[in-house]
Design a protein around this motif. Structure first.
Motif, PDB file in Angstrom:
ATOM      1  N   GLN A   1      23.828   0.333   7.745  1.00  0.00           N
ATOM      2  CA  GLN A   1      23.358   0.500   9.120  1.00  0.00           C
ATOM      3  C   GLN A   1      22.801  -0.800   9.705  1.00  0.00           C
ATOM      4  O   GLN A   1      22.389  -0.813  10.854  1.00  0.00           O
ATOM      5  N   ILE A   2      22.773  -1.862   8.914  1.00  0.00           N
ATOM      6  CA  ILE A   2      22.172  -3.124   9.348  1.00  0.00           C
ATOM      7  C   ILE A   2      23.266  -4.175   9.485  1.00  0.00           C
ATOM      8  O   ILE A   2      24.040  -4.395   8.561  1.00  0.00           O
ATOM      9  N   LYS A   3      23.305  -4.821  10.635  1.00  0.00           N
ATOM     10  CA  LYS A   3      24.259  -5.913  10.851  1.00  0.00           C
ATOM     11  C   LYS A   3      23.480  -7.146  11.275  1.00  0.00           C
ATOM     12  O   LYS A   3      22.800  -7.143  12.302  1.00  0.00           O
ATOM     13  N   LEU A   4      23.562  -8.186  10.462  1.00  0.00           N
ATOM     14  CA  LEU A   4      22.901  -9.448  10.788  1.00  0.00           C
ATOM     15  C   LEU A   4      23.802 -10.276  11.692  1.00  0.00           C
ATOM     16  O   LEU A   4      25.028 -10.245  11.561  1.00  0.00           O
ATOM     17  N   ASP A   5      23.184 -11.033  12.587  1.00  0.00           N
ATOM     18  CA  ASP A   5      23.934 -11.905  13.475  1.00  0.00           C
ATOM     19  C   ASP A   5      23.033 -13.063  13.885  1.00  0.00           C
ATOM     20  O   ASP A   5      21.818 -13.005  13.684  1.00  0.00           O
ATOM     21  N   ALA A   6      23.637 -14.090  14.446  1.00  0.00           N
ATOM     22  CA  ALA A   6      22.861 -15.260  14.860  1.00  0.00           C
ATOM     23  C   ALA A   6      23.639 -16.066  15.874  1.00  0.00           C
ATOM     24  O   ALA A   6      24.867 -16.086  15.881  1.00  0.00           O
ATOM     25  N   ASP A   7      22.883 -16.693  16.753  1.00  0.00           N
ATOM     26  CA  ASP A   7      23.401 -17.787  17.577  1.00  0.00           C
ATOM     27  C   ASP A   7      22.293 -18.828  17.586  1.00  0.00           C
ATOM     28  O   ASP A   7      22.126 -19.524  16.611  1.00  0.00           O
ATOM     29  N   GLU A   8      21.482 -18.882  18.620  1.00  0.00           N
ATOM     30  CA  GLU A   8      20.322 -19.781  18.585  1.00  0.00           C
ATOM     31  C   GLU A   8      19.159 -19.126  17.850  1.00  0.00           C
ATOM     32  O   GLU A   8      18.199 -19.778  17.488  1.00  0.00           O
ATOM     33  N   GLU A   9      19.226 -17.818  17.671  1.00  0.00           N
ATOM     34  CA  GLU A   9      18.191 -17.041  16.996  1.00  0.00           C
ATOM     35  C   GLU A   9      18.887 -16.043  16.079  1.00  0.00           C
ATOM     36  O   GLU A   9      20.035 -15.690  16.282  1.00  0.00           O
TER      37      GLU A   9
END
Length: 92
Positions: free
Chosen positions: A77-85
């Motif tokens: 159920q958890i999806k990690l993501d990033a751009d500047e944060e």
């Protein structure tokens, strides 16, 4: 639901402190992402560093969600993501 960098770092600090039997204030965390390893974090405890992988980050977030939001969530159920944060989208 979405949590951001600060809460992810708090989750890792609390998780590592609990595992090591120390204060969360004694843990420092720096999140990272790269193409080869995906999401990782470098954790400093008592001047020593170790790297944790995405599975450890997800475990820390699971425990954090249960303790602080009283929500039982699973890694799927958890999806990690990033751009500047960094952020984690949590399907509740």
């Amino acid at each position: 639901m979405r949590i951001y960098t600060d809460e992810i770092i708090n989750a890792v600090c609390l998780h590592m402190a609990e595992r090591k039997g120390i204060s969360p204030n004694d843990v420092e965390v720096q999140l990272a992402w790269d193409e080869e390893y995906g999401f990782t974090a470098e954790v400093w405890i008592s001047g020593r560093s170790q790297y944790i992988v995405e599975a450890n980050l997800l475990e820390a977030i699971e425990r954090y969600m249960l303790k602080h939001y009283q929500l039982r969530v699973y890694r799927s159920q958890i999806k990690l993501d990033a751009d500047e944060e960094f952020w984690a989208d949590i399907d509740v």
